[in-house]
Motif scaffolding. Sequence first.
Motif, PDB file in Angstrom:
ATOM      1  N   SER A 152       0.822  -1.208   0.000  1.00 56.81           N
ATOM      2  CA  SER A 152       0.000   0.000   0.000  1.00 56.81           C
ATOM      3  C   SER A 152       0.860   1.264   0.000  1.00 56.81           C
ATOM      4  CB  SER A 152      -0.924  -0.012   1.223  1.00 56.81           C
ATOM      5  OG  SER A 152      -1.634   1.185   1.339  1.00 56.81           O
ATOM      6  N   ALA A 153       1.913   1.287   0.819  1.00 56.46           N
ATOM      7  CA  ALA A 153       2.803   2.448   0.875  1.00 56.46           C
ATOM      8  C   ALA A 153       3.562   2.613  -0.435  1.00 56.46           C
ATOM      9  CB  ALA A 153       3.780   2.310   2.040  1.00 56.46           C
ATOM     10  N   ALA A 154       4.028   1.515  -1.001  1.00 55.52           N
ATOM     11  CA  ALA A 154       4.763   1.579  -2.268  1.00 55.52           C
ATOM     12  C   ALA A 154       3.873   2.130  -3.382  1.00 55.52           C
ATOM     13  CB  ALA A 154       5.301   0.199  -2.636  1.00 55.52           C
ATOM     14  N   LYS A 155       2.634   1.694  -3.410  1.00 54.43           N
ATOM     15  CA  LYS A 155       1.701   2.177  -4.430  1.00 54.43           C
ATOM     16  C   LYS A 155       1.460   3.680  -4.259  1.00 54.43           C
ATOM     17  CE  LYS A 155      -2.909   1.373  -6.291  1.00 54.43           C
ATOM     18  NZ  LYS A 155      -4.145   0.606  -6.198  1.00 54.43           N
ATOM     19  N   ILE A 215      12.073   7.631  -2.029  1.00 53.74           N
ATOM     20  CA  ILE A 215      11.837   8.394  -0.799  1.00 53.74           C
ATOM     21  C   ILE A 215      12.995   8.195   0.164  1.00 53.74           C
ATOM     22  CG2 ILE A 215       9.321   8.398  -0.933  1.00 53.74           C
ATOM     23  CD1 ILE A 215       9.372   6.146   1.188  1.00 53.74           C
ATOM     24  N   ARG A 216      13.196   9.214   0.989  1.00 55.62           N
ATOM     25  CA  ARG A 216      14.226   9.162   2.025  1.00 55.62           C
ATOM     26  C   ARG A 216      13.542   9.084   3.382  1.00 55.62           C
ATOM     27  NH1 ARG A 216      19.194  10.339   1.628  1.00 55.62           N
ATOM     28  NH2 ARG A 216      18.927  11.621  -0.239  1.00 55.62           N
ATOM     29  N   LEU A 217      13.951   8.078   4.155  1.00 58.56           N
ATOM     30  CA  LEU A 217      13.501   7.953   5.542  1.00 58.56           C
ATOM     31  C   LEU A 217      14.681   8.285   6.431  1.00 58.56           C
ATOM     32  CD1 LEU A 217      11.492   4.607   5.528  1.00 58.56           C
ATOM     33  CD2 LEU A 217      10.638   6.916   5.311  1.00 58.56           C
ATOM     34  N   GLY A 218      14.408   9.042   7.452  1.00 57.47           N
ATOM     35  CA  GLY A 218      15.454   9.410   8.388  1.00 57.47           C
ATOM     36  C   GLY A 218      14.860   9.703   9.745  1.00 57.47           C
ATOM     37  N   VAL A 219      15.722  10.026  10.675  1.00 60.76           N
ATOM     38  CA  VAL A 219      15.288  10.425  12.012  1.00 60.76           C
ATOM     39  C   VAL A 219      15.971  11.737  12.367  1.00 60.76           C
ATOM     40  CG1 VAL A 219      14.826   8.086  12.837  1.00 60.76           C
ATOM     41  CG2 VAL A 219      17.080   9.068  13.166  1.00 60.76           C
ATOM     42  N   LYS A 220      15.318  12.492  13.230  1.00 62.07           N
ATOM     43  CA  LYS A 220      15.903  13.735  13.731  1.00 62.07           C
ATOM     44  C   LYS A 220      15.577  13.823  15.213  1.00 62.07           C
ATOM     45  CE  LYS A 220      11.849  16.440  12.456  1.00 62.07           C
ATOM     46  NZ  LYS A 220      11.321  17.565  11.726  1.00 62.07           N
ATOM     47  N   THR A 221      16.388  14.567  15.937  1.00 56.65           N
ATOM     48  CA  THR A 221      16.136  14.796  17.352  1.00 56.65           C
ATOM     49  C   THR A 221      14.985  15.781  17.462  1.00 56.65           C
ATOM     50  OG1 THR A 221      18.451  14.433  17.838  1.00 56.65           O
ATOM     51  CG2 THR A 221      17.142  15.526  19.534  1.00 56.65           C
ATOM     52  N   GLU A 245      16.446   0.282  11.185  1.00 53.63           N
ATOM     53  CA  GLU A 245      16.643  -1.062  10.651  1.00 53.63           C
ATOM     54  C   GLU A 245      15.487  -1.978  11.041  1.00 53.63           C
ATOM     55  OE1 GLU A 245      20.374  -3.917   9.741  1.00 53.63           O
ATOM     56  OE2 GLU A 245      20.549  -2.463  11.342  1.00 53.63           O
ATOM     57  N   GLY A 246      14.923  -2.632  10.046  1.00 49.71           N
ATOM     58  CA  GLY A 246      13.790  -3.527  10.264  1.00 49.71           C
ATOM     59  C   GLY A 246      12.435  -2.845  10.172  1.00 49.71           C
ATOM     60  N   THR A 247      12.416  -1.540   9.937  1.00 47.58           N
ATOM     61  CA  THR A 247      11.169  -0.777   9.877  1.00 47.58           C
ATOM     62  C   THR A 247      10.415  -1.056   8.582  1.00 47.58           C
ATOM     63  OG1 THR A 247      12.017   0.997  11.270  1.00 47.58           O
ATOM     64  CG2 THR A 247      10.202   1.570   9.801  1.00 47.58           C
ATOM     65  N   GLU A 248       9.098  -1.160   8.696  1.00 47.66           N
ATOM     66  CA  GLU A 248       8.228  -1.202   7.527  1.00 47.66           C
ATOM     67  C   GLU A 248       7.390   0.066   7.537  1.00 47.66           C
ATOM     68  OE1 GLU A 248       5.023  -4.157   5.515  1.00 47.66           O
ATOM     69  OE2 GLU A 248       4.479  -3.295   7.465  1.00 47.66           O
ATOM     70  N   LEU A 249       7.396   0.772   6.405  1.00 41.76           N
ATOM     71  CA  LEU A 249       6.544   1.944   6.240  1.00 41.76           C
ATOM     72  C   LEU A 249       5.251   1.475   5.588  1.00 41.76           C
ATOM     73  CD1 LEU A 249       6.248   5.034   6.434  1.00 41.76           C
ATOM     74  CD2 LEU A 249       7.197   5.164   4.131  1.00 41.76           C
ATOM     75  N   ASP A 250       4.141   1.749   6.234  1.00 43.44           N
ATOM     76  CA  ASP A 250       2.832   1.344   5.731  1.00 43.44           C
ATOM     77  C   ASP A 250       2.022   2.603   5.431  1.00 43.44           C
ATOM     78  OD1 ASP A 250       0.687  -0.255   5.015  1.00 43.44           O
ATOM     79  OD2 ASP A 250       0.148  -0.794   7.071  1.00 43.44           O
ATOM     80  N   TYR A 251       1.020   2.459   4.589  1.00 40.92           N
ATOM     81  CA  TYR A 251       0.091   3.551   4.314  1.00 40.92           C
ATOM     82  C   TYR A 251      -1.292   3.032   4.651  1.00 40.92           C
ATOM     83  CZ  TYR A 251      -2.076   7.586   2.179  1.00 40.92           C
ATOM     84  OH  TYR A 251      -2.792   8.742   1.984  1.00 40.92           O
ATOM     85  N   THR A 252      -1.949   3.680   5.607  1.00 35.87           N
ATOM     86  CA  THR A 252      -3.221   3.164   6.097  1.00 35.87           C
ATOM     87  C   THR A 252      -4.320   4.209   5.984  1.00 35.87           C
ATOM     88  OG1 THR A 252      -2.746   3.862   8.373  1.00 35.87           O
ATOM     89  CG2 THR A 252      -2.075   1.641   7.758  1.00 35.87           C
ATOM     90  N   LYS A 253      -5.538   3.711   5.882  1.00 39.55           N
ATOM     91  CA  LYS A 253      -6.735   4.545   5.934  1.00 39.55           C
ATOM     92  C   LYS A 253      -7.609   3.988   7.045  1.00 39.55           C
ATOM     93  CE  LYS A 253      -6.859   5.709   1.026  1.00 39.55           C
ATOM     94  NZ  LYS A 253      -7.661   5.742  -0.198  1.00 39.55           N
ATOM     95  N   GLU A 254      -7.906   4.840   8.010  1.00 35.04           N
ATOM     96  CA  GLU A 254      -8.760   4.455   9.135  1.00 35.04           C
ATOM     97  C   GLU A 254      -9.830   5.524   9.291  1.00 35.04           C
ATOM     98  OE1 GLU A 254      -6.175   3.966  12.492  1.00 35.04           O
ATOM     99  OE2 GLU A 254      -5.045   2.364  11.519  1.00 35.04           O
ATOM    100  N   GLY A 255     -11.027   5.219   8.830  1.00 39.03           N
ATOM    101  CA  GLY A 255     -12.093   6.208   8.866  1.00 39.03           C
ATOM    102  C   GLY A 255     -11.747   7.372   7.956  1.00 39.03           C
ATOM    103  N   LEU A 256     -11.786   8.577   8.502  1.00 39.49           N
ATOM    104  CA  LEU A 256     -11.458   9.769   7.729  1.00 39.49           C
ATOM    105  C   LEU A 256      -9.956  10.059   7.702  1.00 39.49           C
ATOM    106  CD1 LEU A 256     -14.331  12.129   8.921  1.00 39.49           C
ATOM    107  CD2 LEU A 256     -14.219  10.809   6.802  1.00 39.49           C
ATOM    108  N   ASN A 257      -9.192   9.318   8.512  1.00 35.77           N
ATOM    109  CA  ASN A 257      -7.747   9.544   8.598  1.00 35.77           C
ATOM    110  C   ASN A 257      -6.994   8.607   7.668  1.00 35.77           C
ATOM    111  OD1 ASN A 257      -8.044  11.440  10.716  1.00 35.77           O
ATOM    112  ND2 ASN A 257      -8.250   9.764  12.176  1.00 35.77           N
ATOM    113  N   GLU A 258      -5.976   9.152   7.022  1.00 35.40           N
ATOM    114  CA  GLU A 258      -5.092   8.333   6.215  1.00 35.40           C
ATOM    115  C   GLU A 258      -3.696   8.899   6.296  1.00 35.40           C
ATOM    116  OE1 GLU A 258      -5.318   8.971   1.733  1.00 35.40           O
ATOM    117  OE2 GLU A 258      -7.293   9.657   2.376  1.00 35.40           O
ATOM    118  N   GLY A 259      -2.705   8.024   6.171  1.00 32.85           N
ATOM    119  CA  GLY A 259      -1.331   8.488   6.211  1.00 32.85           C
ATOM    120  C   GLY A 259      -0.358   7.353   6.415  1.00 32.85           C
TER     121      GLY A 259
END
Length: 107
Positions: free
Chosen positions: A8-11, A26-32, A73-87
């Motif tokens: 779903s996220a890839a699409k 896409i770039r995934l990263g972390v920040k303080t 490391e080991g993270t999966e990025l998902d794309y979800t829709k829950e009711g009116l919320n999606e992200g």
Amino acid sequence: MAITLSESAAKHVSNFIAKRGKGLGIRLGVKTSGCSGMAYKLEFVDVATDDDITFQSHGVTVFTDAKSLAYLEGTELDYTKEGLNEGFKFNNPNVKDECGCGESFNV
């Protein structure tokens, strides 16, 4: 291990890159940031750098840096829709605690 995208996220990412008319992935990263110490960064990549670490997932290239990979490391990025919320939703096995608002985490 790797950083992956759900189908779903890839699409969603592929469709958005197509609408933009450019982008390598896409770039995934972390920040303080936030009340728990770390926050996710997510952005489109138009130019790769020599320091990039890349993964392929469902036809999408995922970019990160060595510092962020230690937390992602080991993270999966998902794309979800829950009711009116999606992200996007980060399924990160390294997270020990998250803040109440869901914007930050610690490992």
